[in-house]
Design an enzyme around this catalytic site. Structure first.
Site, PDB file in Angstrom:
ATOM      1  N   SER A 142     -66.868  38.284 -29.219  1.00 17.84           N
ATOM      2  CA  SER A 142     -66.508  37.311 -28.183  1.00 17.84           C
ATOM      3  C   SER A 142     -67.797  36.708 -27.651  1.00 17.84           C
ATOM      4  O   SER A 142     -68.882  37.282 -27.828  1.00 17.84           O
ATOM      5  CB  SER A 142     -65.791  38.062 -27.047  1.00 17.84           C
ATOM      6  OG  SER A 142     -65.669  37.246 -25.893  1.00 17.84           O
ATOM      7  N   TYR A 155     -64.706  45.367 -21.366  1.00 17.50           N
ATOM      8  CA  TYR A 155     -64.604  44.379 -22.454  1.00 17.50           C
ATOM      9  C   TYR A 155     -66.002  43.921 -22.882  1.00 17.50           C
ATOM     10  O   TYR A 155     -66.311  43.867 -24.077  1.00 17.50           O
ATOM     11  CB  TYR A 155     -63.771  43.203 -21.945  1.00 17.50           C
ATOM     12  CG  TYR A 155     -63.384  42.178 -22.979  1.00 17.50           C
ATOM     13  CD1 TYR A 155     -62.270  42.350 -23.790  1.00 17.50           C
ATOM     14  CD2 TYR A 155     -64.119  40.998 -23.130  1.00 17.50           C
ATOM     15  CE1 TYR A 155     -61.895  41.394 -24.727  1.00 17.50           C
ATOM     16  CE2 TYR A 155     -63.757  40.038 -24.060  1.00 17.50           C
ATOM     17  CZ  TYR A 155     -62.648  40.238 -24.853  1.00 17.50           C
ATOM     18  OH  TYR A 155     -62.276  39.287 -25.780  1.00 17.50           O
TER      19      TYR A 155
HETATM   20  P1  NAD Z   1     -53.552  38.657 -28.563  1.00 21.34           P
HETATM   21  O1  NAD Z   1     -53.184  39.458 -27.359  1.00 21.34           O
HETATM   22  O2  NAD Z   1     -52.860  37.376 -28.858  1.00 21.34           O
HETATM   23  O3  NAD Z   1     -53.415  39.544 -29.855  1.00 21.34           O
HETATM   24  C1  NAD Z   1     -53.895  40.852 -29.892  1.00 21.34           C
HETATM   25  C2  NAD Z   1     -53.344  41.526 -31.122  1.00 21.34           C
HETATM   26  O4  NAD Z   1     -53.788  42.882 -31.096  1.00 21.34           O
HETATM   27  C3  NAD Z   1     -51.808  41.571 -31.153  1.00 21.34           C
HETATM   28  O5  NAD Z   1     -51.375  41.473 -32.491  1.00 21.34           O
HETATM   29  C4  NAD Z   1     -51.502  42.961 -30.600  1.00 21.34           C
HETATM   30  O6  NAD Z   1     -50.251  43.485 -31.038  1.00 21.34           O
HETATM   31  C5  NAD Z   1     -52.660  43.729 -31.198  1.00 21.34           C
HETATM   32  N1  NAD Z   1     -52.949  44.988 -30.524  1.00 21.34           N
HETATM   33  C6  NAD Z   1     -53.189  45.208 -29.208  1.00 21.34           C
HETATM   34  N2  NAD Z   1     -53.379  46.525 -29.005  1.00 21.34           N
HETATM   35  C7  NAD Z   1     -53.274  47.124 -30.219  1.00 21.34           C
HETATM   36  C8  NAD Z   1     -53.361  48.460 -30.660  1.00 21.34           C
HETATM   37  N3  NAD Z   1     -53.599  49.481 -29.823  1.00 21.34           N
HETATM   38  N4  NAD Z   1     -53.172  48.719 -31.975  1.00 21.34           N
HETATM   39  C9  NAD Z   1     -52.891  47.729 -32.860  1.00 21.34           C
HETATM   40  N5  NAD Z   1     -52.804  46.429 -32.485  1.00 21.34           N
HETATM   41  C10 NAD Z   1     -52.983  46.149 -31.179  1.00 21.34           C
HETATM   42  O7  NAD Z   1     -55.140  38.487 -28.456  1.00 21.34           O
HETATM   43  P2  NAD Z   1     -56.134  37.389 -29.062  1.00 21.34           P
HETATM   44  O8  NAD Z   1     -56.526  36.518 -27.964  1.00 21.34           O
HETATM   45  O9  NAD Z   1     -55.601  36.831 -30.317  1.00 21.34           O
HETATM   46  O10 NAD Z   1     -57.386  38.321 -29.361  1.00 21.34           O
HETATM   47  C11 NAD Z   1     -57.750  38.756 -30.649  1.00 21.34           C
HETATM   48  C12 NAD Z   1     -59.191  39.225 -30.618  1.00 21.34           C
HETATM   49  O11 NAD Z   1     -60.044  38.132 -30.293  1.00 21.34           O
HETATM   50  C13 NAD Z   1     -59.467  40.313 -29.588  1.00 21.34           C
HETATM   51  O12 NAD Z   1     -60.376  41.244 -30.111  1.00 21.34           O
HETATM   52  C14 NAD Z   1     -60.086  39.535 -28.440  1.00 21.34           C
HETATM   53  O13 NAD Z   1     -60.916  40.342 -27.654  1.00 21.34           O
HETATM   54  C15 NAD Z   1     -60.864  38.490 -29.198  1.00 21.34           C
HETATM   55  N6  NAD Z   1     -61.169  37.299 -28.399  1.00 21.34           N
HETATM   56  C16 NAD Z   1     -60.184  36.533 -27.856  1.00 21.34           C
HETATM   57  C17 NAD Z   1     -60.534  35.413 -27.121  1.00 21.34           C
HETATM   58  C18 NAD Z   1     -59.505  34.514 -26.516  1.00 21.34           C
HETATM   59  O14 NAD Z   1     -59.902  33.596 -25.760  1.00 21.34           O
HETATM   60  N7  NAD Z   1     -58.234  34.666 -26.780  1.00 21.34           N
HETATM   61  C19 NAD Z   1     -61.872  35.088 -26.932  1.00 21.34           C
HETATM   62  C20 NAD Z   1     -62.840  35.889 -27.486  1.00 21.34           C
HETATM   63  C21 NAD Z   1     -62.480  36.998 -28.232  1.00 21.34           C
END
Ligand code: NAD
Length: 260
Positions: A142, A155
């Site tokens: 991130s 985080y």
């Molecule tokens: P999201 O909440 O849409 O998806 C998260 C996914 O992880 C889902 O499929 C959920 O079921 C799964 N998950 C959660 N806990 C779990 C567990 N214990 N075991 C297995 N699966 C699990 O989130 P997102 O925004 O798509 O984030 C995806 C990644 O990208 C994360 O690592 C997040 O930190 C990172 N990220 C997101 C953003 C953003 O702005 N959305 C920015 C930077 C980084």
């Protein structure tokens, strides 16, 4: 480009993970999905993306906070797909709280899912990648892996740690066909971020639209969300032969967030 390869994308039932899985399938990779919630809609989306290559799409519901379940997922990958060639460590959760009231169990959960799970998947994936002398490890860090924000201690610590892990593995595999890199998104409009927008709107007594504008305005100079598809295209690049010597990078795609 990726026909015959198998990609395991953790946390791919929604958001960024699903977007990356679709882009890898569109290049011909077989996909193993993982994550919670509905499986059928994401599975259909990935099958459609890989239709031209008749991609195989599987699913394993390992809870990424549980090392034993991660081991079981790799046994499934070996038995059903002959192993994992592309590992995308994407599963992640967020918890927002000042440090003095940060619940210890939330700290443990954020570290387990966002950081320790990647240790377990990488240690299990690397032997098979070494035997084929090809592999791609892509860790979803991130902008918070590069800079901090208040009230996100667990985080920020997990994402900084994930970038460190990425670099260490890149060095350990540097003379092989395995690469290890991190992708550092800025704001992407997924359920993880929608929750933060809704909390902000409720707390400030403002509309969700205003909360969304404020959220972007604070951090992301482009004032636009990055999309899962754009991140998927970056993952595809890292899987290409042009990515053979991209090793140990933390590549931000963040609308200018960390340029400030
Ligand atoms: P999201 O909440 O849409 O998806 C998260 C996914 O992880 C889902 O499929 C959920 O079921 C799964 N998950 C959660 N806990 C779990 C567990 N214990 N075991 C297995 N699966 C699990 O989130 P997102 O925004 O798509 O984030 C995806 C990644 O990208 C994360 O690592 C997040 O930190 C990172 N990220 C997101 C953003 C953003 O702005 N959305 C920015 C930077 C980084």
């Amino acid at each position: 480009m990726l026909k015959g390869k198998t990609a395991l994308v953790t946390g791919s039932t929604s958001g960024i993970g699903l977007g990356i899985a679709e882009k890898l399938a569109a290049q011909g990779a077989n996909i193993i999905l993982n994550g919670f919630g509905d499986i059928e809609v994401p599975k259909a989306a990935v099958l459609a993306a890989g239709h031209a290559f008749a991609c195989k799409v599987g699913y394993h519901g390992a809870d990424m906070s549980k090392p034993d379940e991660i081991v079981a997922m790799f046994a499934y990958a070996q038995a059903e797909f002959g192993g994992v060639d592309i590992l995308v460590n994407n599963a992640g959760i967020q918890h927002v709280s000042p440090i003095e009231s940060f619940p210890p169990e939330k700290w443990d959960a954020v570290i387990a899912i966002n950081l320790s799970s990647a240790f377990h998947t990488i240690r299990l994936a690397v032997p098979g990648m070494r035997s084929k002398n090809w592999g791609r490890i892509i860790n979803l860090a991130s902008a918070h892996g590069l800079v901090a924000s208040a009230n996100k201690s667990a985080y920020v610590a997990a994402k900084h740690g994930l970038i460190g892990l990425t670099k260490a593995v890149a060095l350990e595999t540097a003379t092989t066909g395995i690469t290890s890199n991190a992708i550092c998104p800025g704001w992407v409009l997924t359920p993880l971020v929608q929750k933060q927008i809704d909390d902000r709107a409720a707390k400030g007594g403002i509309t969700a639209e205003q909360a969304q504008r404020d959220l972007l305005g604070e951090k992301q100079p482009s004032l636009q969300f990055v999309t899962p598809g754009q991140l998927g295209d970056l993952a595809v690049f890292m899987c290409s032969s042009a990515g053979d010597n991209v090793r140990g990078v933390a590549w931000n795609m963040d609308g200018g967030w960390v340029a400030q």
